[in-house]
Design a protein around this motif. Structure first.
Motif, mmCIF file in Angstrom:
data_model
loop_
_atom_site.group_PDB
_atom_site.id
_atom_site.type_symbol
_atom_site.label_atom_id
_atom_site.label_comp_id
_atom_site.label_asym_id
_atom_site.label_seq_id
_atom_site.Cartn_x
_atom_site.Cartn_y
_atom_site.Cartn_z
ATOM 1 N N GLU A 105 15.857 40.643 77.925
ATOM 2 C CA GLU A 105 15.947 39.772 79.102
ATOM 3 C C GLU A 105 16.970 38.666 78.874
ATOM 4 O OE1 GLU A 105 12.247 38.301 80.609
ATOM 5 O OE2 GLU A 105 11.329 40.303 80.625
ATOM 6 N N GLU A 106 16.982 38.117 77.651
ATOM 7 C CA GLU A 106 17.945 37.062 77.330
ATOM 8 C C GLU A 106 18.989 37.620 76.389
ATOM 9 O OE1 GLU A 106 15.904 33.627 75.886
ATOM 10 O OE2 GLU A 106 14.691 33.416 77.707
ATOM 11 N N SER A 107 20.105 36.900 76.244
ATOM 12 C CA SER A 107 21.169 37.353 75.341
ATOM 13 C C SER A 107 20.603 37.572 73.944
ATOM 14 C CB SER A 107 22.287 36.312 75.279
ATOM 15 O OG SER A 107 22.892 36.193 76.542
ATOM 16 N N THR A 113 20.379 34.389 66.976
ATOM 17 C CA THR A 113 19.772 35.634 66.469
ATOM 18 C C THR A 113 20.225 35.894 65.041
ATOM 19 O OG1 THR A 113 19.656 36.632 68.672
ATOM 20 C CG2 THR A 113 19.625 38.140 66.793
ATOM 21 N N TRP A 114 21.538 35.840 64.808
ATOM 22 C CA TRP A 114 22.060 36.136 63.471
ATOM 23 C C TRP A 114 21.645 35.069 62.453
ATOM 24 C CZ3 TRP A 114 26.847 37.113 66.773
ATOM 25 C CH2 TRP A 114 26.918 38.462 67.153
ATOM 26 N N GLY A 115 21.548 33.799 62.901
ATOM 27 C CA GLY A 115 21.083 32.740 61.997
ATOM 28 C C GLY A 115 19.652 32.979 61.563
ATOM 29 N N THR A 158 15.677 34.698 57.501
ATOM 30 C CA THR A 158 14.550 35.579 57.162
ATOM 31 C C THR A 158 14.922 36.487 55.994
ATOM 32 O OG1 THR A 158 13.975 35.549 59.514
ATOM 33 C CG2 THR A 158 12.804 37.117 58.139
ATOM 34 N N PHE A 159 16.181 36.924 55.959
ATOM 35 C CA PHE A 159 16.672 37.731 54.838
ATOM 36 C C PHE A 159 16.530 36.952 53.522
ATOM 37 C CE2 PHE A 159 20.239 39.150 52.103
ATOM 38 C CZ PHE A 159 19.937 40.499 51.995
ATOM 39 N N CYS A 160 16.893 35.677 53.551
ATOM 40 C CA CYS A 160 16.761 34.849 52.339
ATOM 41 C C CYS A 160 15.296 34.725 51.923
ATOM 42 C CB CYS A 160 17.365 33.464 52.570
ATOM 43 S SG CYS A 160 19.169 33.481 52.672
ATOM 44 N N ALA A 161 14.403 34.572 52.898
ATOM 45 C CA ALA A 161 12.981 34.416 52.589
ATOM 46 C C ALA A 161 12.371 35.714 52.067
ATOM 47 C CB ALA A 161 12.224 33.961 53.843
ATOM 48 N N GLU A 162 12.725 36.851 52.656
ATOM 49 C CA GLU A 162 12.030 38.101 52.346
ATOM 50 C C GLU A 162 12.714 38.952 51.287
ATOM 51 O OE1 GLU A 162 11.245 40.254 55.964
ATOM 52 O OE2 GLU A 162 10.001 38.640 56.794
ATOM 53 N N GLN A 170 24.970 28.067 61.570
ATOM 54 C CA GLN A 170 23.797 28.091 62.446
ATOM 55 C C GLN A 170 22.516 28.236 61.625
ATOM 56 O OE1 GLN A 170 23.681 28.019 66.115
ATOM 57 N NE2 GLN A 170 21.578 27.565 65.537
ATOM 58 N N ALA A 171 22.530 29.126 60.641
ATOM 59 C CA ALA A 171 21.347 29.319 59.787
ATOM 60 C C ALA A 171 21.023 28.037 59.018
ATOM 61 C CB ALA A 171 21.587 30.484 58.825
#
Length: 313
Positions: A97-99, A105-107, A112-116, A136-137
């Motif tokens: 529905e939204e962009s 999104t990428w941030g 999450t990649f760093c956390a997991e 952004q992240a």
């Protein structure tokens, strides 16, 4: 603030060259599941600070193939394919529905990649639009990022705020034409050929001998995946979201900006303005290098990254 004209990190900051019995660590490829999507990443190195390498528009983690082994001598190195790019999943943007394909999104993906996966804080090493993702992240979750190296960060010249007022309706019409008619697919098909990819790379690399058939295939192959065309057109039509000058004042970690002197897409004269932000420790000009210094001049970029990481670890 010094403005170096050449990458000259202190010699003692370089790790010893591997001896004959100590080959460079080679990356292994893995898949991480994020929100039900498969994300491809590469990693190498078993100890030291964590580095996450973030590619630019239309590229993927293979664009760091000349950096991962060298940097992994003294660091834990990860290179990720952003969702929509490389060998990561490419969900259709029209299903949301939204962009979906935004720096937010990428941030979030990166944090999450760093956390997991990384399981620690990390340095972000970024090229082109990857620089917006890293910033952004770092703004969204400051405790995750120890420092950022920006290599020819995208100036986002198609951003709505950088378009002259009289040109905005024309640019918006053109974007709608690309996204909503067959013209977009025809445009993509014309670009997604070995000849076109080679021509584009020869524009943005100063040393065109670095534009090998291997590089062309590395960029082109995942672009032929189903779904790649929709992501490509969606990003070309993305005129909102943050600019580097919006994010840099909000960043809490140290930042190093390095710029290819011969970048035809993001001119170094415009890039110099980013050297004046408080978070930016140094602005380094990389002589005779284009838009992708990590691939065109790894002999300049790798020592620069190593010395920055060592300084802040």
């Amino acid at each position: 603030r010094t403005q170096a004209s050449k990458a000259e990190p202190a010699e003692e900051s370089l790790p010893a060259a591997p001896g004959p019995s100590e080959p460079l660590p080679q990356p292994r490829t893995s898949t991480w599941n994020w929100k039900g999507y498969n994300i491809r990443y590469q990693c190498a190195g078993t100890s030291g600070p964590a580095l996450v390498l973030i590619h630019g528009f239309g590229a993927n983690s293979d664009h760091w193939r000349k950096n991962i082994p060298a940097l992994a001598m003294a660091n834990r190195v990860y290179a990720i394919d952003l969702i929509g790019y490389g060998y990561s999943d490419k969900p259709n943007p029209r299903e949301f529905e939204e962009s979906f394909y935004t720096f937010e999104t990428w941030g979030e993906q990166l944090n999450t990649f760093c956390a997991e996966v990384v399981k620690s804080d990390a340095f972000f090493i970024c090229n082109s639009i990857g620089g917006l993702v890293g910033l952004q992240a770092a703004v969204m979750k400051p405790q995750t990022c120890k420092g950022i190296v920006l290599l020819d960060i995208s100036l986002r010249m198609l951003h709505i705020n950088k378009q002259p007022w009289f040109g905005r309706p024309f640019i918006r019409s053109f974007q709608n034409l690309l996204r909503n008619t067959v013209i977009g697919k025809l445009f993509f098909n014309a670009v997604a050929t070995p000849e076109s990819v080679k021509n584009i790379l020869c524009q943005c690399y100063h040393d065109t001998s670095a534009v090998t058939d291997e590089l062309v295939q590395m960029i082109l192959q995942p672009g032929l995946d189903p779904g790649a065309v929709d992501v490509f057109l969606e990003f070309i039509c993305y005129s909102g979201g943050p600019l580097p000058e919006d994010l840099l004042p909000l960043v809490k970690c140290p930042v190093l900006v390095a710029w290819g002197e011969k970048d035809p897409w993001e001119p170094v004269e415009l890039g110099r303005a980013y050297g004046s932000f408080d978070a930016v420790e140094d602005f380094v000009v990389l002589p005779n290098v284009g838009h992708c210094p990590q691939d065109e001049a790894p002999e300049l970029v790798n020592p620069l990254v190593e010395s920055f990481v060592k300084l802040h670890s």
